[in-house]
Design a protein around this motif. Structure first.
Motif, PDB file in Angstrom:
ATOM      1  N   LEU A 474       0.856  -1.183   0.000  1.00  0.00           N
ATOM      2  CA  LEU A 474       0.000   0.000   0.000  1.00  0.00           C
ATOM      3  C   LEU A 474       0.895   1.237   0.000  1.00  0.00           C
ATOM      4  N   VAL A 475       0.561   2.236  -0.828  1.00  0.00           N
ATOM      5  CA  VAL A 475       1.378   3.438  -0.960  1.00  0.00           C
ATOM      6  C   VAL A 475       0.533   4.668  -0.656  1.00  0.00           C
ATOM      7  N   LEU A 476       1.067   5.531   0.215  1.00  0.00           N
ATOM      8  CA  LEU A 476       0.452   6.830   0.493  1.00  0.00           C
ATOM      9  C   LEU A 476       1.404   7.910  -0.022  1.00  0.00           C
ATOM     10  N   SER A 477       0.899   8.829  -0.820  1.00  0.00           N
ATOM     11  CA  SER A 477       1.766   9.861  -1.390  1.00  0.00           C
ATOM     12  C   SER A 477       1.016  11.172  -1.488  1.00  0.00           C
ATOM     13  N   GLY A 478       1.761  12.262  -1.415  1.00  0.00           N
ATOM     14  CA  GLY A 478       1.132  13.570  -1.528  1.00  0.00           C
ATOM     15  C   GLY A 478       2.162  14.669  -1.506  1.00  0.00           C
ATOM     16  N   GLN A 479       1.702  15.886  -1.763  1.00  0.00           N
ATOM     17  CA  GLN A 479       2.592  17.033  -1.727  1.00  0.00           C
ATOM     18  C   GLN A 479       1.822  18.261  -1.269  1.00  0.00           C
ATOM     19  N   ALA A 480       2.580  19.237  -0.786  1.00  0.00           N
ATOM     20  CA  ALA A 480       1.996  20.492  -0.327  1.00  0.00           C
ATOM     21  C   ALA A 480       3.064  21.571  -0.408  1.00  0.00           C
ATOM     22  N   ARG A 481       2.633  22.815  -0.302  1.00  0.00           N
ATOM     23  CA  ARG A 481       3.595  23.915  -0.280  1.00  0.00           C
ATOM     24  C   ARG A 481       4.376  23.861   1.026  1.00  0.00           C
ATOM     25  N   ALA A 482       5.682  24.040   0.946  1.00  0.00           N
ATOM     26  CA  ALA A 482       6.520  23.981   2.134  1.00  0.00           C
ATOM     27  C   ALA A 482       6.130  25.064   3.124  1.00  0.00           C
ATOM     28  N   GLU A 496       6.199  10.224   0.646  1.00  0.00           N
ATOM     29  CA  GLU A 496       5.664   8.917   0.258  1.00  0.00           C
ATOM     30  C   GLU A 496       5.931   7.930   1.379  1.00  0.00           C
ATOM     31  N   GLN A 497       4.888   7.197   1.740  1.00  0.00           N
ATOM     32  CA  GLN A 497       5.005   6.157   2.758  1.00  0.00           C
ATOM     33  C   GLN A 497       4.486   4.856   2.168  1.00  0.00           C
ATOM     34  N   THR A 498       5.323   3.813   2.198  1.00  0.00           N
ATOM     35  CA  THR A 498       4.960   2.511   1.643  1.00  0.00           C
ATOM     36  C   THR A 498       4.820   1.510   2.787  1.00  0.00           C
ATOM     37  N   VAL A 499       3.706   0.770   2.773  1.00  0.00           N
ATOM     38  CA  VAL A 499       3.416  -0.172   3.849  1.00  0.00           C
ATOM     39  C   VAL A 499       3.170  -1.562   3.257  1.00  0.00           C
ATOM     40  N   TRP A 500       3.779  -2.587   3.871  1.00  0.00           N
ATOM     41  CA  TRP A 500       3.578  -3.971   3.438  1.00  0.00           C
ATOM     42  C   TRP A 500       2.866  -4.743   4.553  1.00  0.00           C
ATOM     43  N   TYR A 501       1.798  -5.460   4.181  1.00  0.00           N
ATOM     44  CA  TYR A 501       1.022  -6.274   5.116  1.00  0.00           C
ATOM     45  C   TYR A 501       1.101  -7.743   4.686  1.00  0.00           C
ATOM     46  N   ALA A 502       1.321  -8.651   5.644  1.00  0.00           N
ATOM     47  CA  ALA A 502       1.364 -10.085   5.342  1.00  0.00           C
ATOM     48  C   ALA A 502       0.355 -10.820   6.218  1.00  0.00           C
ATOM     49  N   PRO A 503      -0.458 -11.707   5.610  1.00  0.00           N
ATOM     50  CA  PRO A 503      -1.462 -12.433   6.401  1.00  0.00           C
ATOM     51  C   PRO A 503      -0.862 -13.247   7.539  1.00  0.00           C
ATOM     52  N   GLN A 504       0.347 -13.829   7.325  1.00  0.00           N
ATOM     53  CA  GLN A 504       0.943 -14.662   8.380  1.00  0.00           C
ATOM     54  C   GLN A 504       1.275 -13.853   9.626  1.00  0.00           C
ATOM     55  N   VAL A 505       1.414 -12.548   9.462  1.00  0.00           N
ATOM     56  CA  VAL A 505       1.884 -11.691  10.549  1.00  0.00           C
ATOM     57  C   VAL A 505       0.726 -10.984  11.251  1.00  0.00           C
ATOM     58  N   LYS A 506      -0.380 -10.731  10.517  1.00  0.00           N
ATOM     59  CA  LYS A 506      -1.562 -10.036  11.033  1.00  0.00           C
ATOM     60  C   LYS A 506      -1.290  -8.573  11.371  1.00  0.00           C
ATOM     61  N   ARG A 507      -0.152  -8.077  10.933  1.00  0.00           N
ATOM     62  CA  ARG A 507       0.203  -6.689  11.229  1.00  0.00           C
ATOM     63  C   ARG A 507       1.168  -6.211  10.147  1.00  0.00           C
ATOM     64  N   ILE A 508       1.642  -4.988  10.275  1.00  0.00           N
ATOM     65  CA  ILE A 508       2.613  -4.461   9.320  1.00  0.00           C
ATOM     66  C   ILE A 508       3.894  -5.292   9.352  1.00  0.00           C
ATOM     67  N   VAL A 509       4.411  -5.622   8.177  1.00  0.00           N
ATOM     68  CA  VAL A 509       5.705  -6.299   8.068  1.00  0.00           C
ATOM     69  C   VAL A 509       6.820  -5.263   7.924  1.00  0.00           C
ATOM     70  N   LYS A 510       6.527  -4.214   7.162  1.00  0.00           N
ATOM     71  CA  LYS A 510       7.543  -3.193   6.908  1.00  0.00           C
ATOM     72  C   LYS A 510       6.861  -1.922   6.452  1.00  0.00           C
ATOM     73  N   HIS A 511       7.437  -0.782   6.797  1.00  0.00           N
ATOM     74  CA  HIS A 511       7.028   0.453   6.138  1.00  0.00           C
ATOM     75  C   HIS A 511       8.217   1.393   6.017  1.00  0.00           C
ATOM     76  N   THR A 512       8.244   2.136   4.934  1.00  0.00           N
ATOM     77  CA  THR A 512       9.307   3.103   4.671  1.00  0.00           C
ATOM     78  C   THR A 512       8.683   4.469   4.454  1.00  0.00           C
ATOM     79  N   VAL A 513       9.418   5.508   4.828  1.00  0.00           N
ATOM     80  CA  VAL A 513       8.942   6.879   4.690  1.00  0.00           C
ATOM     81  C   VAL A 513      10.055   7.726   4.088  1.00  0.00           C
ATOM     82  N   SER A 514       9.703   8.520   3.092  1.00  0.00           N
ATOM     83  CA  SER A 514      10.650   9.446   2.473  1.00  0.00           C
ATOM     84  C   SER A 514       9.942  10.770   2.230  1.00  0.00           C
ATOM     85  N   THR A 515      10.531  11.847   2.699  1.00  0.00           N
ATOM     86  CA  THR A 515       9.956  13.177   2.530  1.00  0.00           C
ATOM     87  C   THR A 515      11.048  14.151   2.096  1.00  0.00           C
ATOM     88  N   ARG A 516      10.726  14.972   1.088  1.00  0.00           N
ATOM     89  CA  ARG A 516      11.681  15.938   0.541  1.00  0.00           C
ATOM     90  C   ARG A 516      11.043  17.320   0.421  1.00  0.00           C
TER      91      ARG A 516
END
Length: 535
Positions: A474-482, A496-516
């Motif tokens: 799942l990817v969340l992305s957006g922009q705004a005036r600084a 941009e924030q990317t989130v990975w979900y796995a059924p075996q885990v029942k929760r977030i496996v990984k997420h990354t965040v990058s902002t510029r």
């Protein structure tokens, strides 16, 4: 007012499973806006009892007093309130343990360090006071003090974290008097919330001297427990590596752990080190000490210590063998049929967590030296969401929060070292499908509120320390005036924030965040699963 952990769990137990699931589905159907997160933080109370017994009548020891003083000093520097006791007879030893047990409560971090003689008898371990006179094997239980006494006190008090360190595997001073008493100490299962650390493997002996004023084990322990941000499990791993190297694998320190929270003796960020040869030697020695065992908990201890180790597959295979044997011994039972409520739900009730489910994550950030480790544990599930307890190696606080099941960001109270998670339990809904429409989300970065588009990209394999998982991305992305603080850098603020979900885990496996902001990087962090336990 937010209910306590016990109150939340009690409410959950009284709710029928079908009603809970129906209410959760109704909460999701009502809209995608997340409810405000509620939470509290508590500060832990650090206490320690350090005992050094050396002046034995039949066989005095050289180092326990020095070792106890060294470890006590390190614990004081780590913020513990330390009681140091030396050369205790049986009455004094009992009183010291009793008083220590009386100080324990649900908010304590408790450490017991014992250096001296210890003996095992019929799978029980005994601390031996300096006035002990043991003429036969059966007198061990009378002259010594059963370690189960203090472990029982810890279990009753429900201390958040208990650490019992037994530097007590020296030679048997009563050899020839006792009747074929086994060498060293016996393996024991750690009660919930406890780490048991032995100076050497069960049934083995440890050297009293390291060639100086202190034993090798105490020297390495006093050194590594003062490493900022180093998780307690890694502290003992480094101790093992040093002792194994210096004794040429003749002494292999060993641990049994059932810790459920995150803890570092000294809060902060753990700095990674490049010392693969030393770590490999420690891992090999640990594996050699358990490879003939028929106890699955010892293989689980290896997996906790070396989640990416050389013998992971073999350890998992042996655990599976033991589980299959235990399953074959149980009487067969028919599974419960799903209720009509569960069948009617559009969501995924099978993806809801259970009380006691635990996940451990590593947080890495480009702008911070070293890693942080965090643990989330489920305290209850209700229509309001999932009640969690969080602990970290960054500080000495215990945080609680209620995570709504609907899409939204979940900010921990008093936690600003990482961007907030996005809907950790989103898999319990029916919303993780490609093309699934989401209401717009928003997240504050510095002084700007950024609107975010949410999109389910699809499935892909993701590899983290806990293993390889087929996950929904799942990817969340957006922009705004600084904002005012970022305007001077030029350009819009993009995140941009990317989130990975796995059924075996029942929760977030990984997420990354990058902002510029323009060409300047403001955020660059990753949050990945190290290990997990589902009930």
């Amino acid at each position: 007012m937010k209910p306590s952990h016990r109150a939340t769990a009690s409410i959950c137990r009284r709710l029928a499973a079908g009603i809970v699931l129906l209410l959760c589905a109704a909460a999701l159907a009502a809209g995608n806006a997340a409810k405000p997160t509620r939470g509290i933080t508590l500060t832990e109370d650090r206490i320690a009892l350090v005992i050094g017994n050396a002046a034995y009548r039949s066989d005095p020891l050289d180092n326990p007093i020095n070792d106890a003083r060294l470890v006590a000093d390190s614990l004081k520097r780590a913020g513990f309130s330390v009681v140091l006791q030396e050369d205790l007879d049986r009455r004094a030893l009992l009183n010291a343990l009793r008083e220590f047990g009386n100080r324990l409560n649900e908010n304590t971090i408790a450490v017991l360090y014992y250096a001296g003689h210890g003996l095992q008898l019929r799978d029980h371990n005994y601390l031996i006071p300096v006035d002990a006179e043991i003429r036969s094997e059966d007198e061990i239980a009378i002259a010594g003090l059963d370690l189960s006494f203090i472990l029982g006190r810890m279990s009753y008090a429900r201390s958040r974290i208990n650490i019992v360190i037994l530097d007590a595997c020296r030679n048997n001073p009563f050899a020839g008097k006792t009747v074929a008493a086994p060498r060293g100490l016996a393996p024991m299962d750690a009660p919930v919330g406890t780490l048991l650390a032995y100076a050497t493997a069960p049934g083995k002996l440890a050297a009293d001297s390291g060639g100086g004023a202190n034993s090798l084990y105490a020297s390495y322990l006093a050194k590594h427990l003062l490493t900022p941000g180093l998780p307690v499990e890694q502290v003992f791993k480094r101790v093992r590596e040093g002792v194994v190297r210096d004794t040429r694998q003749e002494q292999v320190p060993w641990e049994s752990s059932s810790l459920q929270g995150e803890f570092a003796f000294v809060p902060g960020s753990a700095v990674a080190r490049d010392n693969t040869d030393l770590e490999a030697a420690g891992e090999l020695a640990f594996w050699n000490s358990i490879q003939a065992s028929n106890r699955p908990d010892e293989y689980r201890a290896y997996l906790r210590q070396y989640p990416s180790g050389r013998f992971v597959a073999l350890a998992q295979s042996r655990i599976s063998e033991f589980s299959a044997q235990a399953e074959a011994a149980r009487p067969s039972a028919q599974p419960d049929a799903p209720s009509r409520i569960e069948l009617a739900l559009a969501g995924r009730p099978d993806m809801l967590p259970h009380v006691g489910d635990t996940w451990r994550y590593r947080l890495q950030d480009q702008f911070r030296l070293g890693d942080l480790f965090v643990t989330a544990k489920v305290d209850g599930v209700s229509a309001d969401g999932v009640a969690e307890t969080w602990t970290t190696t960054a500080d000495a606080k215990v945080r609680t929060t209620v995570v709504p099941l609907a899409p939204g960001f979940n900010a921990l109270p008093g936690w600003t070292l990482a961007p907030p998670e996005f809907a950790p339990y989103l898999q319990a809904s029916a919303l993780l499908r490609p093309g699934q429409p989401f209401a717009a989300q928003q997240r504050r970065v510095e002084d700007v509120l950024i609107p975010l588009r949410v999109a389910v990209v699809g499935e892909e394999d993701v590899v983290v320390a806990a293993g390889r998982f087929r996950a929904v991305k799942l990817v969340l992305s957006g922009q705004a005036r600084a904002g005012a603080r970022g305007a001077a850098r030029g350009g819009p603020l993009l995140t941009e924030q990317t989130v990975w979900y796995a059924p075996q885990v029942k929760r977030i496996v990984k997420h990354t965040v990058s902002t510029r902001v323009g060409a300047s990087l403001l955020e660059a962090s990753s949050f990945e699963l190290m290990e997990f336990k589902l009930n």
